[in-house]
Design a protein around this motif. Structure first.
Motif, PDB file in Angstrom:
ATOM      1  N   GLY A 199       1.133   5.366   1.467  1.00  0.00           N
ATOM      2  CA  GLY A 199       0.786   5.944   2.769  1.00  0.00           C
ATOM      3  C   GLY A 199       1.961   5.966   3.723  1.00  0.00           C
ATOM      4  N   SER A 200       1.820   6.775   4.772  1.00  0.00           N
ATOM      5  CA  SER A 200       2.949   7.022   5.669  1.00  0.00           C
ATOM      6  C   SER A 200       3.209   5.880   6.653  1.00  0.00           C
ATOM      7  N   THR A 201       2.153   5.230   7.155  1.00  0.00           N
ATOM      8  CA  THR A 201       2.379   4.128   8.108  1.00  0.00           C
ATOM      9  C   THR A 201       3.036   2.939   7.402  1.00  0.00           C
ATOM     10  N   PRO A 202       2.522   2.528   6.229  1.00  0.00           N
ATOM     11  CA  PRO A 202       3.206   1.457   5.507  1.00  0.00           C
ATOM     12  C   PRO A 202       4.677   1.789   5.230  1.00  0.00           C
TER      13      PRO A 202
ATOM     14  N   GLY B 248      -4.138   0.998   3.527  1.00  0.00           N
ATOM     15  CA  GLY B 248      -4.308   2.205   4.321  1.00  0.00           C
ATOM     16  C   GLY B 248      -5.780   2.573   4.257  1.00  0.00           C
ATOM     17  N   VAL B 249      -6.124   3.631   4.938  1.00  0.00           N
ATOM     18  CA  VAL B 249      -7.501   4.117   4.832  1.00  0.00           C
ATOM     19  C   VAL B 249      -7.436   5.648   4.849  1.00  0.00           C
ATOM     20  N   GLY B 250      -8.133   6.261   3.897  1.00  0.00           N
ATOM     21  CA  GLY B 250      -8.138   7.724   3.826  1.00  0.00           C
ATOM     22  C   GLY B 250      -9.278   8.288   4.646  1.00  0.00           C
TER      23      GLY B 250
ATOM     24  N   HIS C 171     -11.731   5.838   1.773  1.00  0.00           N
ATOM     25  CA  HIS C 171     -11.191   5.021   0.672  1.00  0.00           C
ATOM     26  C   HIS C 171     -10.125   4.085   1.204  1.00  0.00           C
TER      27      HIS C 171
ATOM     28  N   PHE D 290      -7.235  15.334  -4.725  1.00  0.00           N
ATOM     29  CA  PHE D 290      -6.007  14.524  -4.689  1.00  0.00           C
ATOM     30  C   PHE D 290      -5.027  14.978  -5.763  1.00  0.00           C
TER      31      PHE D 290
ATOM     32  N   LYS E 294      -7.894   9.455  11.827  1.00  0.00           N
ATOM     33  CA  LYS E 294      -8.440   8.142  11.467  1.00  0.00           C
ATOM     34  C   LYS E 294      -9.459   7.638  12.499  1.00  0.00           C
TER      35      LYS E 294
ATOM     36  N   ARG F 283      -5.711   6.635 -11.345  1.00  0.00           N
ATOM     37  CA  ARG F 283      -5.227   5.518 -10.527  1.00  0.00           C
ATOM     38  C   ARG F 283      -5.563   4.184 -11.169  1.00  0.00           C
TER      39      ARG F 283
ATOM     40  N   SER G 222       0.855  -1.182   0.000  1.00  0.00           N
ATOM     41  CA  SER G 222       0.000   0.000   0.000  1.00  0.00           C
ATOM     42  C   SER G 222       0.895   1.238   0.000  1.00  0.00           C
TER      43      SER G 222
HETATM   44  C1  6PG Z   1      -3.971   8.489  -1.759  1.00  0.00           C
HETATM   45  C2  6PG Z   1      -3.656   8.402  -0.282  1.00  0.00           C
HETATM   46  C3  6PG Z   1      -3.708   6.957   0.151  1.00  0.00           C
HETATM   47  C4  6PG Z   1      -3.252   6.658   1.569  1.00  0.00           C
HETATM   48  C5  6PG Z   1      -4.301   6.871   2.598  1.00  0.00           C
HETATM   49  C6  6PG Z   1      -3.709   6.682   3.990  1.00  0.00           C
HETATM   50  O1  6PG Z   1      -3.444   9.352  -2.422  1.00  0.00           O
HETATM   51  O2  6PG Z   1      -4.755   7.669  -2.204  1.00  0.00           O
HETATM   52  O3  6PG Z   1      -2.403   8.931  -0.006  1.00  0.00           O
HETATM   53  O4  6PG Z   1      -2.925   6.242  -0.764  1.00  0.00           O
HETATM   54  O5  6PG Z   1      -2.927   5.316   1.709  1.00  0.00           O
HETATM   55  O6  6PG Z   1      -4.813   8.138   2.445  1.00  0.00           O
HETATM   56  O7  6PG Z   1      -2.522   7.377   4.089  1.00  0.00           O
HETATM   57  P1  6PG Z   1      -1.665   7.482   5.445  1.00  0.00           P
HETATM   58  O8  6PG Z   1      -1.269   6.093   5.832  1.00  0.00           O
HETATM   59  O9  6PG Z   1      -0.489   8.332   5.060  1.00  0.00           O
HETATM   60  O10 6PG Z   1      -2.553   8.139   6.411  1.00  0.00           O
END
Ligand code: 6PG
Length: 242
Positions: free
Chosen positions: A46-49, A141-143, A147, A174, A202, A179, A44
């Motif tokens: 995102g920052s945590t991954p 991840g989850v936005g 999403h 975005f 979150k 995508r 995925s």
């Molecule tokens: C995007 C977002 C998405 C991201 C989630 C969670 O452009 O689709 O960046 O890919 O995974 O929004 O992101 P975080 O883990 O950074 O909160």
């Protein structure tokens, strides 16, 4: 009622979330390699991954037989691989160039193709790899809008019932709208999904996830892999603590 199989692992800090998620990935990889001879993982953005990938490369490089690991992307922005917003670029720099994974086990999204062709080609690669269940673990991840992968609320991608990978668009806010994304039929055919989420923004989503099935589910709430695990920090779990 929480969805069948959903488990919540809550840690004090984002760094601890990354540590425990990395340890869990290693554990799953070892088990899967032992039983299936392979571990096939969808990454995925995102920052945590990103923090998890760094740990896998820095601390756990020798903990997995990388020659048995296959890596895919759960979603990708339709930008060249060297673009700053490319999920591929991030994973390659932080993880894939740091570990001894065979080059042909890194299944790059063919972003040079137009989005629809790109999605179809990637789906063909997934089906050629394993027509029944190509992904042993899907990292998600989850936005804030609910999403997951690039399955945005209200899009046709969320309603897909056949295809495993589709072209789609993120909302106008975005930076990169074009995508490709894996779909719910593929995610839900997978053995396991792991959500990584940190930060107070979150918390409303985690609260919904904990509350379980509802009539108007957001995309992330429609993830029903056999096992769903959440790795979250206490900020993301804030609603539970109050
Ligand atoms: C995007 C977002 C998405 C991201 C989630 C969670 O452009 O689709 O960046 O890919 O995974 O929004 O992101 P975080 O883990 O950074 O909160």
């Amino acid at each position: 009622m929480t969805p069948a199989g959903a488990e919540f692992h809550v840690y004090a800090t984002a760094a601890m979330v990354a540590e425990h998620a990395a340890a869990r990935i290693i554990e799953l990889a070892r088990g899967c390699i032992e039983t299936r001879g392979r571990f096939s993982l969808a990454l995925s953005g995102g920052s945590t991954p990103k923090a998890v990938y760094s740990l896998l490369a820095e601390r756990h490089k020798d903990a997995i037989s990388w020659d048995r690991v296959h890596v895919w992307w759960g979603d990708e922005r339709c930008v060249p691989w060297d673009h700053p917003d490319s999920n591929t670029r991030m994973a390659e720099a932080i993880l894939l160039r740091q570990v001894p994974i065979p080059k042909d086990h890194v299944h790059l999204v063919p972003v040079s193709l137009a989005p629809v062709e790109c999605a179809a080609a990637y789906e063909a690669s997934l089906r050629a790899f394993d027509a029944a269940n190509p992904l042993d673990l899907v990292l998600l991840g989850v936005g804030p809008d609910g999403h997951t992968a690039s399955l945005f609320p209200g899009t046709a991608a969320v309603e897909e019932t056949q295809r495993w990978m589709v072209a789609t668009q993120a909302p106008p806010a975005f930076a990169v709208r074009e995508r490709v994304s894996i779909t719910l039929p593929l995610i839900n055919a997978s053995g396991r999904a792991m959500f990584l989420a940190t930060g107070v923004e979150k918390a409303p989503l985690v609260k919904r996830a904990r509350a379980g099935v509802r009539a108007d589910p957001l995309p992330f709430e429609r993830v029903r892999a056999a096992s769903v695990e959440w790795f979250i920090d206490s900020a993301a779990d804030g609603a539970q603590l109050s």
